[in-house]
Write a protein that holds these residues in place. Structure first.
Motif, PDB file in Angstrom:
ATOM      1  N   PRO A  75     -14.310  17.789 -17.509  1.00  0.00           N
ATOM      2  CA  PRO A  75     -15.118  16.663 -17.993  1.00  0.00           C
ATOM      3  C   PRO A  75     -14.717  16.215 -19.391  1.00  0.00           C
ATOM      4  O   PRO A  75     -14.148  16.973 -20.179  1.00  0.00           O
ATOM      5  N   VAL A  76     -15.040  14.958 -19.680  1.00  0.00           N
ATOM      6  CA  VAL A  76     -14.880  14.398 -21.021  1.00  0.00           C
ATOM      7  C   VAL A  76     -16.227  14.471 -21.718  1.00  0.00           C
ATOM      8  O   VAL A  76     -17.237  13.975 -21.206  1.00  0.00           O
ATOM      9  N   VAL A  77     -16.279  15.124 -22.872  1.00  0.00           N
ATOM     10  CA  VAL A  77     -17.525  15.329 -23.610  1.00  0.00           C
ATOM     11  C   VAL A  77     -17.365  14.803 -25.031  1.00  0.00           C
ATOM     12  O   VAL A  77     -16.245  14.534 -25.490  1.00  0.00           O
TER      13      VAL A  77
ATOM     14  N   GLU B  10     -14.792  11.685 -28.504  1.00  0.00           N
ATOM     15  CA  GLU B  10     -14.677  12.179 -27.141  1.00  0.00           C
ATOM     16  C   GLU B  10     -13.403  13.016 -26.985  1.00  0.00           C
ATOM     17  O   GLU B  10     -12.355  12.673 -27.531  1.00  0.00           O
ATOM     18  N   PHE B  11     -13.528  14.107 -26.248  1.00  0.00           N
ATOM     19  CA  PHE B  11     -12.356  14.929 -25.926  1.00  0.00           C
ATOM     20  C   PHE B  11     -12.595  15.559 -24.563  1.00  0.00           C
ATOM     21  O   PHE B  11     -13.718  15.634 -24.067  1.00  0.00           O
ATOM     22  N   GLN B  12     -11.517  16.016 -23.951  1.00  0.00           N
ATOM     23  CA  GLN B  12     -11.577  16.568 -22.603  1.00  0.00           C
ATOM     24  C   GLN B  12     -11.473  18.084 -22.660  1.00  0.00           C
ATOM     25  O   GLN B  12     -10.584  18.642 -23.303  1.00  0.00           O
ATOM     26  N   GLN B  13     -12.435  18.744 -22.025  1.00  0.00           N
ATOM     27  CA  GLN B  13     -12.392  20.197 -21.971  1.00  0.00           C
ATOM     28  C   GLN B  13     -11.235  20.650 -21.086  1.00  0.00           C
ATOM     29  O   GLN B  13     -10.974  20.061 -20.036  1.00  0.00           O
ATOM     30  N   THR B  14     -10.568  21.690 -21.516  1.00  0.00           N
ATOM     31  CA  THR B  14      -9.390  22.178 -20.794  1.00  0.00           C
ATOM     32  C   THR B  14      -9.592  23.575 -20.217  1.00  0.00           C
ATOM     33  O   THR B  14      -8.672  24.143 -19.651  1.00  0.00           O
ATOM     34  N   ASP B  15     -10.786  24.132 -20.376  1.00  0.00           N
ATOM     35  CA  ASP B  15     -11.041  25.475 -19.882  1.00  0.00           C
ATOM     36  C   ASP B  15     -12.481  25.534 -19.384  1.00  0.00           C
ATOM     37  O   ASP B  15     -13.421  25.321 -20.147  1.00  0.00           O
ATOM     38  N   LYS B  16     -12.653  25.792 -18.084  1.00  0.00           N
ATOM     39  CA  LYS B  16     -14.001  25.814 -17.523  1.00  0.00           C
ATOM     40  C   LYS B  16     -14.793  27.018 -17.987  1.00  0.00           C
ATOM     41  O   LYS B  16     -16.028  27.000 -17.970  1.00  0.00           O
ATOM     42  N   SER B  17     -14.128  28.077 -18.405  1.00  0.00           N
ATOM     43  CA  SER B  17     -14.844  29.239 -18.924  1.00  0.00           C
ATOM     44  C   SER B  17     -15.379  28.998 -20.328  1.00  0.00           C
ATOM     45  O   SER B  17     -16.309  29.668 -20.758  1.00  0.00           O
ATOM     46  N   ASN B  18     -14.788  28.034 -21.042  1.00  0.00           N
ATOM     47  CA  ASN B  18     -15.234  27.684 -22.390  1.00  0.00           C
ATOM     48  C   ASN B  18     -15.792  26.267 -22.365  1.00  0.00           C
ATOM     49  O   ASN B  18     -15.047  25.299 -22.363  1.00  0.00           O
ATOM     50  N   THR B  19     -17.121  26.160 -22.304  1.00  0.00           N
ATOM     51  CA  THR B  19     -17.777  24.849 -22.223  1.00  0.00           C
ATOM     52  C   THR B  19     -18.263  24.375 -23.586  1.00  0.00           C
ATOM     53  O   THR B  19     -19.289  23.702 -23.701  1.00  0.00           O
ATOM     54  N   SER B  20     -17.536  24.731 -24.619  1.00  0.00           N
ATOM     55  CA  SER B  20     -17.934  24.314 -25.963  1.00  0.00           C
ATOM     56  C   SER B  20     -17.810  22.800 -26.112  1.00  0.00           C
ATOM     57  O   SER B  20     -16.890  22.173 -25.591  1.00  0.00           O
ATOM     58  N   THR B  21     -18.772  22.215 -26.814  1.00  0.00           N
ATOM     59  CA  THR B  21     -18.759  20.768 -27.055  1.00  0.00           C
ATOM     60  C   THR B  21     -18.321  20.458 -28.481  1.00  0.00           C
ATOM     61  O   THR B  21     -18.739  19.458 -29.056  1.00  0.00           O
ATOM     62  N   ILE B  22     -17.501  21.309 -29.049  1.00  0.00           N
ATOM     63  CA  ILE B  22     -16.940  21.090 -30.383  1.00  0.00           C
ATOM     64  C   ILE B  22     -15.434  20.955 -30.235  1.00  0.00           C
ATOM     65  O   ILE B  22     -14.784  21.808 -29.629  1.00  0.00           O
TER      66      ILE B  22
END
Length: 312
Positions: free
Chosen positions: A39-41, A49-61
């Motif tokens: 997802p893009v958060v 806005e940036f795209q998460q690259t690791d589903k185990s790390n759901t950090s929004t920073i």
């Protein structure tokens, strides 16, 4: 040899499969499959806005803010845009760079906050001639893109409907539209269909405008909330300074009172000592004065007995 073989291929930063450069996302270099699965958060701090690259790390920073947090600690609210992204000083990096490049901030035409910059390189026609801050610019561009997309979809739908109607009209051209033996039947005129299609487009456009206004109101409320938080932080800081000042003043007064008390005790002891010395001197003078009086009385009595005449 095909053009794809001639062109250089680049690896996706997630699956490491090779693609053309234009098929990878800018910044993180992700392919379409990897982009779709993550997802893009929005960053909690800088709001980019940036795209998460690791589903185990759901950090929004974002990574940049993570580095700044590790280096400078948690940020505070920017004194201009009120975004919690001021790691150094009272301004976020975005506002500091804009101020250095475009001068002091001006009032945003949308949120009415003093956080916009009069950018000379920004196309005024793109923003409808408005001077907007960064958050309002993003909101305006998203609303504009959604409106254009909705209009394009509605135009395509209207075009398909018009084409379908035209095909049906050509196919049934041999039939009469008005049959004397049956009820009246007629297709709606093209002008009416055109008006109806435009009415649907206007309705969808109005919905997009309403959604955009709501999002802008949410952004404004978030800014006001950040501003209130910033004011509360300043008040807490002011209260802490007052408490520190009161503590210092109280300690100084207590020390002065103890010093005055010691000085008073010393003066009282000195006065008591002086009183004792004076009492001793008085006692000594009293004793010496008493002895001298007795001696004088004796001398007076002996002199009066010699000179007095005898009584016959």
């Amino acid at each position: 040899m095909s053009n794809n073989n001639k062109s250089a291929l680049f690896a996706c930063s997630k699956c490491f499969k090779r693609y053309l450069y234009e098929d990878l996302s800018s910044g993180q270099q992700l392919c379409k499959e990897c982009r779709g699965s993550y997802p893009v958060v929005k960053c909690t701090y800088c709001r980019s806005e940036f795209q998460q690259t690791d589903k185990s790390n759901t950090s929004t920073i974002c990574k940049k803010c993570e580095q700044f947090v590790a280096q400078y600690g948690r940020p505070t609210a920017c004194s201009y845009c009120n975004i919690i992204a001021a790691f150094i000083g009272q301004k976020c990096q975005r506002c500091a760079n804009s101020e250095r490049k475009y001068g002091p901030p001006v009032t945003c035409d949308q949120c009415k906050q003093n956080c916009a910059f009069n950018r000379k390189d920004m196309d005024c026609e793109l923003l409808d001639g408005k001077v907007l801050c960064w958050l309002c610019t993003l909101s305006f561009k998203r609303a504009l893109a959604k409106t254009k997309k909705t209009d394009a979809e509605m135009k395509l739908l209207v075009k398909k409907r018009d084409g379908s109607k035209n095909r049906k009209t050509k196919h049934t051209n041999v039939m009469k539209l008005i049959d004397d033996s049956g009820p009246d039947f007629a297709l709606p005129p093209p002008s009416k269909m055109h008006r109806n299609s435009h009415r649907h487009v206007d309705v969808n456009s109005d919905n997009v405008v309403v959604i955009t206004d709501l999002k802008e109101q949410i952004a404004l409320l978030q800014k006001q909330s950040h501003q209130k938080n910033f004011q509360l932080l300043n008040k807490d800081k002011f209260i802490t300074e007052l408490k520190a000042k009161h503590f210092t003043t109280e300690n100084e007064l207590r020390n002065k009172m103890n010093s005055d008390k010691k000085e008073y005790s010393r003066e009282v002891e000195m006065l008591h000592s002086k009183i004792k010395c004076l009492q001793k001197e008085v006692a000594t003078l009293s004793k010496s004065g008493g002895k001298r009086g007795v001696h004088l009385r004796k001398e007076h009595d002996s002199g009066s007995g010699t000179d007095s005449p005898s009584v016959t």
